[in-house]
Design a protein around this motif. Structure first.
Motif, PDB file in Angstrom:
ATOM      1  N   UNK B 625     -53.041  48.938 -35.407  1.00  0.00           N
ATOM      2  CA  UNK B 625     -52.770  50.360 -35.211  1.00  0.00           C
ATOM      3  C   UNK B 625     -51.958  50.930 -36.372  1.00  0.00           C
ATOM      4  N   UNK B 626     -51.529  50.076 -37.307  1.00  0.00           N
ATOM      5  CA  UNK B 626     -50.727  50.562 -38.428  1.00  0.00           C
ATOM      6  C   UNK B 626     -51.608  50.676 -39.661  1.00  0.00           C
ATOM      7  N   UNK B 627     -51.261  51.635 -40.474  1.00  0.00           N
ATOM      8  CA  UNK B 627     -52.099  51.978 -41.619  1.00  0.00           C
ATOM      9  C   UNK B 627     -52.359  50.774 -42.530  1.00  0.00           C
ATOM     10  N   UNK B 628     -51.301  49.968 -42.754  1.00  0.00           N
ATOM     11  CA  UNK B 628     -51.530  48.825 -43.652  1.00  0.00           C
ATOM     12  C   UNK B 628     -51.732  47.530 -42.869  1.00  0.00           C
ATOM     13  N   UNK B 629     -51.807  47.656 -41.549  1.00  0.00           N
ATOM     14  CA  UNK B 629     -52.077  46.465 -40.739  1.00  0.00           C
ATOM     15  C   UNK B 629     -50.948  45.464 -40.673  1.00  0.00           C
ATOM     16  N   UNK B 630     -49.802  45.774 -41.301  1.00  0.00           N
ATOM     17  CA  UNK B 630     -48.687  44.825 -41.289  1.00  0.00           C
ATOM     18  C   UNK B 630     -47.592  45.334 -40.358  1.00  0.00           C
ATOM     19  N   UNK B 631     -46.878  44.403 -39.792  1.00  0.00           N
ATOM     20  CA  UNK B 631     -45.760  44.774 -38.924  1.00  0.00           C
ATOM     21  C   UNK B 631     -44.678  45.485 -39.721  1.00  0.00           C
ATOM     22  N   UNK B 632     -44.104  46.541 -39.146  1.00  0.00           N
ATOM     23  CA  UNK B 632     -43.166  47.371 -39.891  1.00  0.00           C
ATOM     24  C   UNK B 632     -41.725  46.927 -39.781  1.00  0.00           C
ATOM     25  N   UNK B 633     -41.289  46.051 -40.685  1.00  0.00           N
ATOM     26  CA  UNK B 633     -39.851  45.802 -40.762  1.00  0.00           C
ATOM     27  C   UNK B 633     -39.180  47.079 -41.258  1.00  0.00           C
ATOM     28  N   UNK B 634     -39.775  47.636 -42.265  1.00  0.00           N
ATOM     29  CA  UNK B 634     -39.329  48.909 -42.830  1.00  0.00           C
ATOM     30  C   UNK B 634     -40.249  49.968 -42.246  1.00  0.00           C
ATOM     31  N   UNK B 635     -39.718  50.853 -41.392  1.00  0.00           N
ATOM     32  CA  UNK B 635     -40.596  51.813 -40.704  1.00  0.00           C
ATOM     33  C   UNK B 635     -39.836  53.106 -40.449  1.00  0.00           C
ATOM     34  N   UNK B 636     -40.253  54.207 -41.058  1.00  0.00           N
ATOM     35  CA  UNK B 636     -39.525  55.467 -40.941  1.00  0.00           C
ATOM     36  C   UNK B 636     -39.499  56.049 -39.533  1.00  0.00           C
ATOM     37  N   UNK B 637     -38.299  56.438 -39.133  1.00  0.00           N
ATOM     38  CA  UNK B 637     -38.117  57.285 -37.958  1.00  0.00           C
ATOM     39  C   UNK B 637     -37.209  58.424 -38.417  1.00  0.00           C
ATOM     40  N   UNK B 638     -36.851  59.318 -37.534  1.00  0.00           N
ATOM     41  CA  UNK B 638     -36.106  60.501 -37.958  1.00  0.00           C
ATOM     42  C   UNK B 638     -34.809  60.197 -38.690  1.00  0.00           C
ATOM     43  N   UNK B 639     -34.104  59.124 -38.273  1.00  0.00           N
ATOM     44  CA  UNK B 639     -32.802  58.865 -38.929  1.00  0.00           C
ATOM     45  C   UNK B 639     -32.873  57.760 -39.964  1.00  0.00           C
ATOM     46  N   UNK B 640     -34.092  57.317 -40.260  1.00  0.00           N
ATOM     47  CA  UNK B 640     -34.175  56.338 -41.336  1.00  0.00           C
ATOM     48  C   UNK B 640     -35.214  55.266 -41.108  1.00  0.00           C
ATOM     49  N   UNK B 641     -35.510  54.505 -42.141  1.00  0.00           N
ATOM     50  CA  UNK B 641     -36.506  53.444 -42.035  1.00  0.00           C
ATOM     51  C   UNK B 641     -35.899  52.115 -41.612  1.00  0.00           C
ATOM     52  N   UNK B 642     -34.563  52.050 -41.573  1.00  0.00           N
ATOM     53  CA  UNK B 642     -33.878  50.845 -41.132  1.00  0.00           C
ATOM     54  C   UNK B 642     -32.751  51.268 -40.193  1.00  0.00           C
ATOM     55  N   UNK B 643     -32.519  50.490 -39.140  1.00  0.00           N
ATOM     56  CA  UNK B 643     -31.439  50.869 -38.223  1.00  0.00           C
ATOM     57  C   UNK B 643     -30.084  50.739 -38.897  1.00  0.00           C
ATOM     58  N   UNK B 644     -29.247  51.748 -38.694  1.00  0.00           N
ATOM     59  CA  UNK B 644     -27.900  51.766 -39.236  1.00  0.00           C
ATOM     60  C   UNK B 644     -26.965  52.145 -38.099  1.00  0.00           C
ATOM     61  N   UNK B 645     -25.788  51.509 -38.066  1.00  0.00           N
ATOM     62  CA  UNK B 645     -24.900  51.799 -36.947  1.00  0.00           C
ATOM     63  C   UNK B 645     -24.224  53.156 -37.074  1.00  0.00           C
ATOM     64  N   UNK B 646     -24.344  53.935 -36.002  1.00  0.00           N
ATOM     65  CA  UNK B 646     -23.519  55.133 -35.849  1.00  0.00           C
ATOM     66  C   UNK B 646     -22.926  55.055 -34.445  1.00  0.00           C
ATOM     67  N   UNK B 647     -21.743  55.624 -34.308  1.00  0.00           N
ATOM     68  CA  UNK B 647     -21.082  55.577 -33.004  1.00  0.00           C
ATOM     69  C   UNK B 647     -21.735  56.575 -32.038  1.00  0.00           C
ATOM     70  N   UNK B 648     -21.569  56.352 -30.735  1.00  0.00           N
ATOM     71  CA  UNK B 648     -22.051  57.352 -29.768  1.00  0.00           C
ATOM     72  C   UNK B 648     -21.381  58.697 -30.015  1.00  0.00           C
ATOM     73  N   UNK B 649     -21.990  59.752 -29.478  1.00  0.00           N
ATOM     74  CA  UNK B 649     -21.466  61.102 -29.698  1.00  0.00           C
ATOM     75  C   UNK B 649     -20.000  61.198 -29.279  1.00  0.00           C
ATOM     76  N   UNK B 650     -19.635  60.507 -28.181  1.00  0.00           N
ATOM     77  CA  UNK B 650     -18.220  60.405 -27.800  1.00  0.00           C
ATOM     78  C   UNK B 650     -17.795  58.962 -28.049  1.00  0.00           C
ATOM     79  N   UNK B 651     -16.920  58.765 -29.012  1.00  0.00           N
ATOM     80  CA  UNK B 651     -16.583  57.411 -29.416  1.00  0.00           C
ATOM     81  C   UNK B 651     -15.091  57.140 -29.298  1.00  0.00           C
ATOM     82  N   UNK B 652     -14.729  55.906 -28.946  1.00  0.00           N
ATOM     83  CA  UNK B 652     -13.303  55.569 -28.834  1.00  0.00           C
ATOM     84  C   UNK B 652     -12.695  55.133 -30.164  1.00  0.00           C
ATOM     85  N   UNK B 653     -13.514  55.004 -31.221  1.00  0.00           N
ATOM     86  CA  UNK B 653     -12.963  54.505 -32.479  1.00  0.00           C
ATOM     87  C   UNK B 653     -12.782  55.633 -33.483  1.00  0.00           C
TER      88      UNK B 653
END
Lengths: 267, 816, 240
Positions: B625-653
């Motif tokens: 189902x993917x254009x290049x037929x390979x599994x997407x380790x690097x795969x764009x979503x709205x906030x980026x192609x790789x997961x990056x940590x951000x705190x919840x909207x209400x954060x204790x830190x």
């Protein structure tokens, strides 16, 4: 006849209460409308067995040698091999079937409550309609006698989604339970044990536990109550002899007295 | 799920993160227990709270709510640093070797952002221009690859640099979990990178209901790709769906951004006509290149003869959106609150209890002109107009309650998390006048047609011409056949062989056409209602089968019901064989290339062209189902192609250890009526120092509509409660079982305190952070009553789906 | 009562003296009519042949009847204690044992069964046997009431162990009491020497002659009774 039993693998139980509710559904028992339970700081509800709760899950937070455990226990009638309740029941409402199940016939029950007091586990519960009149009926798990009488398995066993409950020949279940205990020990559950093999004449409700019995709130060494033996097997038979003997003795005395003592009128 | 329920028994390690499977999917335990018993599988449970699922874990890891990306990021660093990834699999089946354009920069370089961030109003939130996230390509447009994985621009090297910051120390500090526990979990799970081992990851709302929810799921997908677990027995990324038929509902396009079969809904601006849609939305490669066939067949199913080549197959009848985001939950209720929405039609939904910032959402209901609720009990939503504290005289909304039949009282199919579609008969009569939902909608549709026939207005054709011939008493099987698809003309293959006759019920979506000769309500369901063998020779609609045979013993049970697509039980199953077509291991062989027959054979339907050899072009491209037929380790979503940590909207830190960017930069922070008693208010640690999360328990169901009115379930779990650690209770002098008040910036509730060893305080960045948790099932109605947890939760959602962040927010607590 | 009977020639006289008060007799008979149903309703639990009466509806009735009569059984001495506490206390003191009672016991079997009409030590208003009966009555009353009340109201309040003990005590008490009752009944209605006892318990009076012989300490007073006894003993031993 081969003795039947239930094996409860508490290493697999996740306290989903499916068994608790399935029992109520099959046996047409009341829920919150009857018990009006509240949350007293625990998931455990109802807080004890009752005439309308024949099985329930007990929750124990336990800090043992192997770290923290949240232990679950499916409580209910143990269907003892040596059932005190049957021995003290005056009406034979409680009966030990040929396959070991201790069943209940509510039509025969007269509400005396001896079963509830002589059970080493305190299982049978009285539904008391009047304390003064003494009107009551006793209730407990019957291993779904109407199902098991007809070749079906108990409702709780059928429901369990974790497949932690088993129904079958007692010997096979003991073997399976021991095997499971062995597998658990190999996995690091050093305190795993099989509960009920030889207690009180051998329990019909067997448990695979991952910690010692006391951690679950189970008595480590429950015994057939000595007072039941004293009462039913010693005092009552001797009493019958004493009563009979007294009546007989009195009769004999009367025959003797008739001849020995004559009353005469005296001028 | 990419795999399925029974398949869990094939796993060597089962990681459960963001799911309380034992409580919310109790039947899953059967298969997890089988894995433990039969293959000595180990279970890892990751959860801030020791749940009933954790009681089954071999390894329990406690992390603060909202720190899954650090946890997974740390795991990925561990896997990459120690070389524990499944090399052959990663090289051939994923895009690890693909090269990214040199302009790409990541958070390690840009202090928490990826290249291409556009923040127009400077408020810290914006959108990404994704062009610097593309592959480097050759002249034909094929991605450039370095299969030695050494090129610094290749995905794997980019990942290494990206996750270099996710050291054990940093992860331990931000999650509050001790390093040795983390390392033990990493080591155990990474062991499934071995060729013959597989691990499965189970997740649910604990992963998705965060502002970074989509990226949480991405982490799991990436880990499974690194370890070579996708498309293999006992592997996969497995979502435990939150409702009994939510899988069916998303399959049928009930989400705002979809039509059926996961095809995007057309946009008014971008897709003014059918060819525009086809042009923009149809990729040149991958199985999605067949999208026009699916869409046209759907249009034919819906508008029958009125959908013809001449009118673009009634494309104009299909509703278009400006943006799907306009119709997602939070936006919907914000619009409702602003008085923009006249009417609301609810089917088995209780927003008064389940909606985030539920006080605001209950106010929003009051702004409606009318509301229709199809329900089985008189819930808090049905009776919002006479809730405690509400005077009916103040409410102008006209409310219609349509009593509905429950699941047992109607027939139809239900689709499980494992994509398994099982037909169920009706087994009980509905009480009184209650009708099945489908019949209610049937009557409404027939009435609408009638009304529009007499008074069409400007554009009644979509309704008048709607194909709706299911009978006055809706015949569900007619609908099923339409969803399944049927041929409107004889279909031949390119050799002239007849594939299907006119009128035949379709057995596969492979015969769907874009020329209007097939009708199919939902392409992924094609075949589910066609007659099929149940393994004993008996023929019946596939979804009704209960065949017991399990060739291979892996639990695929191909004769039991029907799994979409095409009865494939494990999707991407090309991955279950190595690049040469041989199984990775004997005991987990699922499909393999048979050189003699020149096709793929095995125990599952190949998720691959059956006759494409491993040596053919594309023979090593399992992700069809993917254009290049390979599994997407690097795969764009709205906030980026790789997961990056951000705190919840209400954060204790006070600070994010991985960058100075605290929050997901693409989320929307609502501020409606900020400062008012009811509004989008935000809490900070000074007033609200405690992290809170919400969850479900096995005894109740969702917003309580199906459980709080029931006697037996109420008895088990009669009241609202909040769980907290003994340490926190000690600080606040709270006794087990007593009433407490929990407050957030949005509201305050009262509940019974459960003081337990199953919550422990977290040591986060050297400071103690307490966490509490509560079920969100309760409301004022029914037998089991209590305050509504969602009075506390915020109106903020994931950066892609806007699913609300129910799982991490800030509160304070005190004795009542 | 007092008076003469004409029976064709013989004239025999009985001088009646009061022995038991109205309250004492009332107590006795109320006790009897409460005790007997209690025994019968309790006995169904004891005798296998009567089991059908323990079961179901019948069983519930048996237990209800047992409780109703238990109220009476519990109430009557309590009522006596409330209405005439001093008399009750005096009554209970009369049951205390003395030296003479031991001698009476030694001679009871030959005297009452074999009819050896030797000299019996002087007795008070209650002879030794009657004292023993009284003590057993009081003791069993206490044991019945305590064990019975605990069995009735104590489930869930007292420990299961205590309850079990109470069941045992109730049973043992029943055996003792019923055996005592069998003897008591026999002596009251069938034993030739005890004819006056039933009369006195029914009508409150006993014959002076009878009293002087069998209840000398009461009839004559302890000192005089002792003198008569010593004299009689000498006579019996010399007569051989």
């Amino acid at each position: 006849m081969v003795r039947k039993a239930m094996l409860i693998d508490e290493s697999k139980c996740t306290a989903c209460r499916g068994c608790q509710v399935a029992c109520k559904q099959w046996n047409d028992l009341g829920g919150w409308g009857y018990s009006k339970t509240t949350n007293v700081g625990s998931y455990e509800n109802p807080p004890r067995l009752s005439p309308q709760t024949w099985t329930r899950i007990k929750f124990s937070e336990y800090e043992g040698a192997n770290g923290f455990r949240w232990l679950f226990l499916k409580e209910g009638c143990m269907h003892c091999g040596d059932p005190a309740c049957v021995h003290v029941c005056p009406t034979k409402a409680l009966t030990q079937q040929a396959d070991g199940r201790v069943t209940m016939n509510p039509d025969l029950c007269n509400g005396c409550g001896y079963c509830s007091q002589f059970c080493p586990f305190g299982i049978p519960k009285l539904e008391v309609s009047g304390v003064f009149t003494g009107m009551a009926k006793a209730f407990k798990c019957t291993f779904c006698q109407d199902r098991t009488d007809n070749g079906l398995i108990p409702s709780c066993v059928k429901t369990c989604p974790a497949q932690a409950l088993f129904w079958g020949d007692r010997d096979s279940l003991i073997a399976a339970g021991k095997k499971r205990v062995g597998a658990l020990r190999a996995r690091g559950f050093s305190a795993a044990n099989l509960y009920g093999e030889n207690l009180v004449g051998g329990l019909g409700r067997l448990y695979v536990l991952i910690e010692k019995a006391e951690a679950y709130g189970l008595p480590a060494d429950p015994k057939y109550p000595a007072l039941s033996t004293a009462w039913k097997d010693i005092v009552q038979p001797l009493g019958k002899i004493a009563l009979g003997g007294t009546i007989l003795g009195t009769l004999v005395a009367w025959l003797v007295i008739r001849r020995k003592i004559k009353m005469e009128e005296v001028e | 799920m990419t795999n399925h329920w029974v398949d869990l028994k094939n796993a060597d390690v089962i990681m459960i993160d963001g799911s309380n499977a034992a409580e919310n999917h109790p039947a899953s335990m059967t298969w997890i227990n089988k894995a433990k018993e039969e293959r000595n599988a180990k279970v890892i449970v990751v959860d801030p709270r020791f749940t009933r699922t954790a009681s089954q874990a071999d390894l329990y890891v406690s992390i603060r709510s909202g720190t899954d990306i650090p946890f997974f990021g740390g795991m990925m660093k561990y896997i990459m640093d120690k070389g524990l990834y499944h090399k052959e699999y990663v090289v051939h089946y994923t895009n690890a070797a693909n090269l990214i354009v040199p302009e790409f920069k990541g958070p390690a370089d840009l202090d928490g952002l990826f290249s291409g961030f556009v923040d127009e109003d400077g408020d810290g939130f914006g959108v990404y221009d994704r062009k610097t996230w593309n592959y480097q390509t050759d002249a034909q447009g094929n991605p450039l690859r370095d299969e030695t994985l050494q090129n610094p621009r290749c995905v794997l090297q980019i990942m290494k640099r990206h996750y270099a910051r996710y050291t054990l120390e940093r992860v331990s500090s931000i999650t509050g979990s001790p390093q040795d526990k983390l390392e033990a979990a990493y080591k155990l799970y990474a062991s499934t990178g071995a060729r013959e081992k597989t691990g499965t990851i189970l997740y649910a709302m604990g992963q998705t209901q965060h502002t970074v929810g989509s990226q949480n799921v991405r982490c799991m997908a990436m880990i499974q790709l690194l370890l070579g677990n996708m498309g293999r027995p006992g592997g996969g990324v497995n979502a435990l769906r939150g409702e009994s038929n939510v899988q069916g509902s998303t399959d049928q396009g009930v989400l705002a951004h979809l039509v059926t079969g996961y095809i995007s809904i057309p946009s008014a601006a971008a897709h003014p006509n059918l060819s525009a849609y086809i042009e923009k939305e149809t990729p040149k490669t991958s199985y999605w290149s067949n999208k026009p066939k699916f869409l046209v067949s759907m249009l034919k199913a819906w508008w029958g003869d009125h959908a013809a080549k001449e009118n673009d197959f009634a494309y104009d009848y299909l509703p278009k959106v400006e943006s799907p985001a306009n119709h997602y939950w939070i936006k919907l209720f914000e619009d409702m609150y602003a008085g923009k929405i006249q009417g609301l039609w609810l089917l088995g939904q209780n927003p008064a209890v389940s909606g985030p910032n539920s006080k605001l959402e209950r106010e929003a209901l009051k702004k409606l002109k009318w509301m229709v609720v199809q329900e089985i009990f008189d819930t808090e939503t049905c009776s919002f107009w006479r809730a405690p504290g509400v005077s009916p005289a103040d409410i102008k909304t006209e409310v219609f309650i349509l009593p509905a039949a429950d699941a047992m009282e109607k027939e139809g199919s239900i689709s499980t998390s494992g994509r398994l579609i099982q037909w169920r008969p009706k087994v009980a009569e509905a009480p009184g006048e209650a009708l099945p939902d489908h019949q209610i909608l049937n009557l409404v549709a027939l009435k609408l047609k009638e009304l529009y026939a007499s008074d069409p207005g400007p554009f009644a054709d979509p309704i008048l011409h709607l194909n709706w011939d299911y009978g006055k008493e809706m015949e569900v099987e007619k609908v099923a056949r339409e969803v399944n698809g049927y041929a409107l003309a004889e279909i031949k293959d390119d050799k002239g062989t007849v594939l299907v006759n006119k009128g035949d019920t379709l057995k596969t979506f492979a015969v769907l056409q874009a020329d209007g000769t097939t009708a199919c309500g939902n392409w992924i369901y094609a075949g589910y209602f066609a007659l099929a063998d149940d393994g004993t020779g008996k023929m019946l609609p596939a979804t009704k089968r209960r065949g017991q045979k399990d060739p291979g013993g892996l639990g695929t049970y191909p004769f039991w019901a029907f799994a979409w697509p095409a009865n494939r039980r494990i999707i991407y199953n090309r991955c279950s064989a190595d690049p040469n077509g041989k199984p990775w291991s004997e005991d987990k062989k699922l499909i393999w290339w048979d050189e003699a027959q020149k096709k793929w054979v095995g125990y599952d339907v190949p998720d691959f062209v059956p006759t494409k050899a491993p040596t053919d072009p594309g023979g090593k491209d399992p992700f069809i189902m993917r254009v290049d037929g390979k599994g997407g380790l690097f795969a764009p979503l709205n906030e980026g192609p790789l997961p990056e940590h951000y705190e919840p909207a209400e954060t204790p830190v006070a600070k994010n250890p991985f960058s100075s960017r605290m929050h997901n930069p693409v989320i929307k922070i609502w501020t409606t009526d900020k400062g008012k008693a009811i509004g989008d208010n935000w809490g900070k640690i000074d007033k609200f120092p405690i992290v809170a999360t919400t969850y479900r328990v096995v005894e109740h169901w969702q917003a309580g509509g199906m459980s709080r009115w029931l006697d037996w379930l109420t008895e088990c779990q009669p009241q609202m409660f909040v769980e907290m650690s003994k340490e926190l209770a000690g600080e606040k002098k709270i006794q087990n079982g007593e009433q407490v008040k929990v407050t957030s910036a949005r509201g305050e509730i009262t509940a019974v305190a459960i003081v337990t060893a199953r919550f422990k305080p977290f040591k986060v960045d050297g400071k103690t952070v307490h966490q509490i948790g509560m079920p969100w099932h309760f409301g004022w109605g029914g037998l089991a009553t209590g305050d509504t947890a969602n009075d506390l939760t915020p109106h903020v959602g994931d950066g892609n789906t806007t699913i609300p962040e129910y799982k991490a927010f800030l509160v304070d607590i005190r004795k009542a | 009562m007092n008076g003469q009977e004409k029976t064709g020639g013989h004239v025999f006289q009985i001088r009646w003296i009061p022995k038991y008060t109205f309250v004492e007799r009332l107590l006795h008979w109320v006790h009897t009519i409460s005790f007997l149903p209690l025994v019968v309703t309790g006995l169904v639990l004891y005798v296998d042949a009567l089991r059908p009466l323990t079961q179901g509806e019948a069983g519930l009735w048996m237990r209800l009847v047992h409780r109703l009569f238990a109220l009476l059984f519990i109430g009557e001495p309590l009522l006596y204690g409330i209405l005439q506490p001093r008399r009750l206390w005096m009554h209970m003191k009369e049951f205390s044992l003395e030296r003479d009672d031991l001698d009476w016991l030694k001679n009871a079997f030959p005297y009452y069964v074999l009819g050896k009409h030797g000299a019996m030590p002087p007795q008070g208003r209650f002879n030794t046997g009657e004292k023993m009966n009284g003590m057993v009555m009081i003791l069993t009353w206490i044991l019945f009431v305590v064990s019975g009340v605990i069995m009735w109201f104590g489930k869930g309040i007292v420990s299961a162990d205590l309850f079990r003990w109470m069941v045992l005590v109730h049973d043992l008490t029943m055996i003792a009491a019923v055996c005592m009752f069998v003897a008591h009944l026999f002596l009251a209605v069938a034993h030739p020497l005890m004819w006056a006892a039933l009369v006195s318990m029914r009508f409150g009076v006993t014959s002076a002659a009878y009293a002087s012989e069998h209840h000398a300490k009461w009839y004559y007073g302890p000192k005089r009774a002792k003198e008569l006894y010593e004299a009689k003993k000498k006579m019996v031993s010399t007569e051989g």
